[in-house]
Scaffold this motif. Structure first.
Motif, PDB file in Angstrom:
ATOM      1  N   MET A  25     -47.231 -14.873  40.542  1.00 60.43           N
ATOM      2  CA  MET A  25     -46.479 -14.305  39.201  1.00 60.43           C
ATOM      3  C   MET A  25     -45.069 -14.000  39.574  1.00 60.43           C
ATOM      4  O   MET A  25     -45.004 -13.190  40.632  1.00 60.43           O
ATOM      5  CB  MET A  25     -46.988 -13.363  38.461  1.00 60.43           C
ATOM      6  N   GLU A  26     -43.979 -14.315  38.951  1.00 53.25           N
ATOM      7  CA  GLU A  26     -42.760 -13.865  39.328  1.00 53.25           C
ATOM      8  C   GLU A  26     -42.464 -12.431  38.430  1.00 53.25           C
ATOM      9  O   GLU A  26     -42.832 -12.347  37.165  1.00 53.25           O
ATOM     10  CB  GLU A  26     -41.559 -14.927  38.740  1.00 53.25           C
ATOM     11  N   PRO A  27     -41.956 -11.554  39.255  1.00 49.24           N
ATOM     12  CA  PRO A  27     -41.471 -10.310  38.646  1.00 49.24           C
ATOM     13  C   PRO A  27     -40.312 -10.142  37.901  1.00 49.24           C
ATOM     14  O   PRO A  27     -39.280 -10.963  38.198  1.00 49.24           O
ATOM     15  CB  PRO A  27     -41.112  -9.440  40.071  1.00 49.24           C
ATOM     16  N   GLU A  71     -44.834  -8.205  36.270  1.00 52.20           N
ATOM     17  CA  GLU A  71     -44.804  -9.477  36.471  1.00 52.20           C
ATOM     18  C   GLU A  71     -44.746 -10.217  35.045  1.00 52.20           C
ATOM     19  O   GLU A  71     -45.266  -9.669  33.750  1.00 52.20           O
ATOM     20  CB  GLU A  71     -46.402 -10.053  36.840  1.00 52.20           C
ATOM     21  N   LYS A  72     -44.158 -11.272  34.959  1.00 48.07           N
ATOM     22  CA  LYS A  72     -43.815 -12.070  33.612  1.00 48.07           C
ATOM     23  C   LYS A  72     -45.277 -12.389  32.945  1.00 48.07           C
ATOM     24  O   LYS A  72     -46.085 -12.724  33.814  1.00 48.07           O
ATOM     25  CB  LYS A  72     -43.185 -13.516  34.244  1.00 48.07           C
ATOM     26  N   SER A  81     -47.344 -10.592  31.707  1.00 48.86           N
ATOM     27  CA  SER A  81     -48.532  -9.469  31.717  1.00 48.86           C
ATOM     28  C   SER A  81     -48.466  -8.452  30.582  1.00 48.86           C
ATOM     29  O   SER A  81     -46.966  -8.080  30.158  1.00 48.86           O
ATOM     30  CB  SER A  81     -48.384  -8.917  32.942  1.00 48.86           C
ATOM     31  N   THR A  96     -43.765 -10.561  27.783  1.00 48.93           N
ATOM     32  CA  THR A  96     -44.082  -9.310  28.744  1.00 48.93           C
ATOM     33  C   THR A  96     -44.002  -8.191  27.852  1.00 48.93           C
ATOM     34  O   THR A  96     -43.129  -7.889  27.244  1.00 48.93           O
ATOM     35  CB  THR A  96     -43.026  -9.375  30.164  1.00 48.93           C
TER      36      THR A  96
END
Lengths: 265, 283
Positions: free
Chosen positions: B1-3, B30-31, B33, B193
């Motif tokens: 997952m990208e931050p 994270e994106k 979440s 997010t």
């Protein structure tokens, strides 16, 4: 008890008077005031009275509501009438009396002038929501921006103030109840004592108002507020045919009043 | 997952204070979440939130929002558009006399075309279930409704991340439910997010990740189930274990064999029923 205060005095409705662009209405009120002060004869007053009555009928505002607006001014009206009756030179009503026919005429005209002035301006606030009024003002004052007048800042302050009036009123109510519960007395005592009793309300009210202002500023910044620059509006005011008709009628009215004044009618 | 948000060793002290309110927080969010942040008053969780959109900038270290440094004045509007923020007191964040005008405030500030603002406002109000109230005056709404309008005002900005700083602290149970449901639907259905700051344990149960803060430091960071099972950590932080977690723990202590850490009441009941049934069939 404080909840009864209606500020802005707006009566929602769906009449032509309500639908007119706020800019048109603001201009018309100015035109109206200028025209009113041109009246100096009975025909002139009759015309202004007829126009006012017609506008009231159009806006479907009840005359009783109009009277509510005039009531606080009653003292001034009575005082003006009295002064004019007693201090105008001319032919006495009966020989030896201080009251003159001219005095009575002056008094009636003066009272008419004040009543018409109040009714006319109240028509504006009765038929225009506060938000529409501030929007109209901002647009009308737009040219002043060139003279470095902070028009956007002034109008956003005005609309914020309007937004927070009900919030602060309910807060005042709460503080008053809290102080009453601790034995504060706001209703008895001399004027000075009662004024002093307000202090324990004002201090917490101010403290919380500043806190609110601080939070509001942070919330506004969080929503990307950065002044009036590059700002758009969702609701755009657009002049319509009825606005142009209303403005034209206003111009005719003003012209008529100038002519009447010219011939001292 | 990208931050999408990265905290890199962030320190912060309020000008009037001596004690640090954030002492070296490093983490990334994270994106897509749903991150819940739990902590007591003065734990630094609000300070933490205010760093996410540059209301506060770190004394030391840095915060990156989708690669943009929040201390960079030039990009601050960009940062704030990406990170929407909802505050505790609904009264102090609504700016207009009419609900729809309030929701329009952020897009107006961003200079969006009037027609598009209208569309965004309607969509945002529908999303939070307040479309029917669009012409109402905010001060006549209930707390939960006001807070949903505030959320709509943020959605209309079309942010990628939405940060809520104790949005339910001033609400009654009914209002809390409304707000929590709205926020969860934003994350689960719209893929937004969410960083959700609270001191209500039960609101964190369904989060993807739970961060426990105390004295400006991150004390625990992990899945809610794992954290709530750690009775020792919770006791140390003065946090109460959710009732379900406590029940499972007591049952285990009395010899019942239960697997997993279901936190919602329904899941917990189901697990216990299953175990009871299998025990009965065995005997």
């Amino acid at each position: 008890m404080l909840k009864d205060i209606t500020l802005g005095q707006y009566f929602p409705g769906n009449t032509v008077a309500h639908k007119l662009d706020p800019r048109t209405k603001i201009i018309l009120v100015i035109v109206y005031i200028v025209a009113l002060f041109q009246a100096n004869g009975w025909i002139g007053y009759a015309v202004v009275t007829a126009v006012t009555a017609a506008c009231m009928a159009l806006s479907k505002i009840k005359p009783s509501n109009m009277f509510k607006g005039i009531r606080p001014m009653l003292v001034i009206i009575v005082l003006t009438a009295a002064l004019n009756i007693f201090y105008t030179q001319g032919t006495p009503v009966r020989p030896g009396w201080i009251i003159t026919w001219e005095g009575i005429a002056r008094a009636v005209q003066m009272v008419l002038r004040i009543v018409l002035l109040i009714s006319g301006t109240f028509l504006l606030t009765y038929t225009t929501s506060p938000i529409a009024l501030t929007d109209g003002l901002e647009l009308l004052m737009n040219p002043l921006k060139k003279l470095k007048v902070p028009v956007h800042e002034m109008t956003i302050m005005m609309s914020m103030a309007l937004r927070f009036i009900p919030t602060l009123i309910s807060e005042t109510d709460k503080i008053m109840s809290a102080q009453k519960a601790r034995g504060a007395d706001f209703e008895t005592g001399s004027l000075v004592q009662r004024a002093k009793a307000l202090l324990p309300i004002l201090v917490p009210l101010f403290v919380s108002a500043f806190k609110r202002a601080d939070e509001l500023a942070v919330a506004m910044e969080s929503r990307c507020y950065h002044g009036g620059e590059g700002r758009t509006r969702m609701k755009q005011l657009r002049m319509q045919t009825r606005d142009y008709i209303a403005l034209a009628l206003g111009a005719v009215f003003l012209a008529v009043m100038f002519v009447l004044k010219r011939y001292a009618l | 997952m990208e931050p999408v948000i990265v905290f890199d060793n962030v320190h912060y002290t309020y000008p009037a204070d001596e004690k640090e309110s954030l002492c070296g927080v490093s983490l990334s969010i994270e994106k897509g979440s749903f991150v819940a942040v739990l902590g007591h008053n003065g734990s630094g969780k609000s300070t933490f939130a205010k760093h996410m959109n540059g209301i506060l900038v770190p004394d030391e270290g840095r915060v990156l929002v989708e690669g943009l440094d929040t201390s960079d004045e030039e990009h601050i509007i960009d940062v704030r558009r990406r990170v929407g923020m909802v505050f505790q007191n609904p009264d102090n964040q609504l700016v207009a006399n009419v609900v729809e005008d309030d929701v329009a405030f952020a897009p107006e500030n961003l200079g969006v075309e009037p027609k598009e603002i209208r569309e965004r406002v309607d969509a945002a109000l529908r999303q939070v279930g307040m479309y029917d109230y669009r012409m109402h005056a905010p001060h006549l709404l209930s707390g939960g409704q006001k807070q949903r309008v505030a959320i709509a005002g943020v959605i209309a900005m079309q942010p990628d991340i939405i940060v809520l700083d104790e949005p339910t602290a001033m609400l009654d149970p009914q209002g809390r439910r409304e707000v929590v449901d709205t926020v969860f639907s934003l994350c689960r259905e719209k893929g937004m997010t969410v960083v959700y700051i609270t001191h209500h344990m039960d609101e964190c149960i369904d989060a993807d990740r739970l961060i426990v803060m105390s004295n400006g430091c991150v004390m625990a960071d992990g899945k809610p189930a794992d954290i709530f099972a750690n009775a020792e950590l919770l006791r140390r932080e003065g946090l109460e274990q959710p009732e379900t977690a406590r029940l499972l723990q007591d049952l285990r202590a009395s010899g019942m064999r239960l697997e997993g850490e279901p936190l919602s009441v329904e899941d917990c009941a189901e697990l216990i029923a299953q175990v009871l049934q299998s025990e009965r069939s065995r005997s």
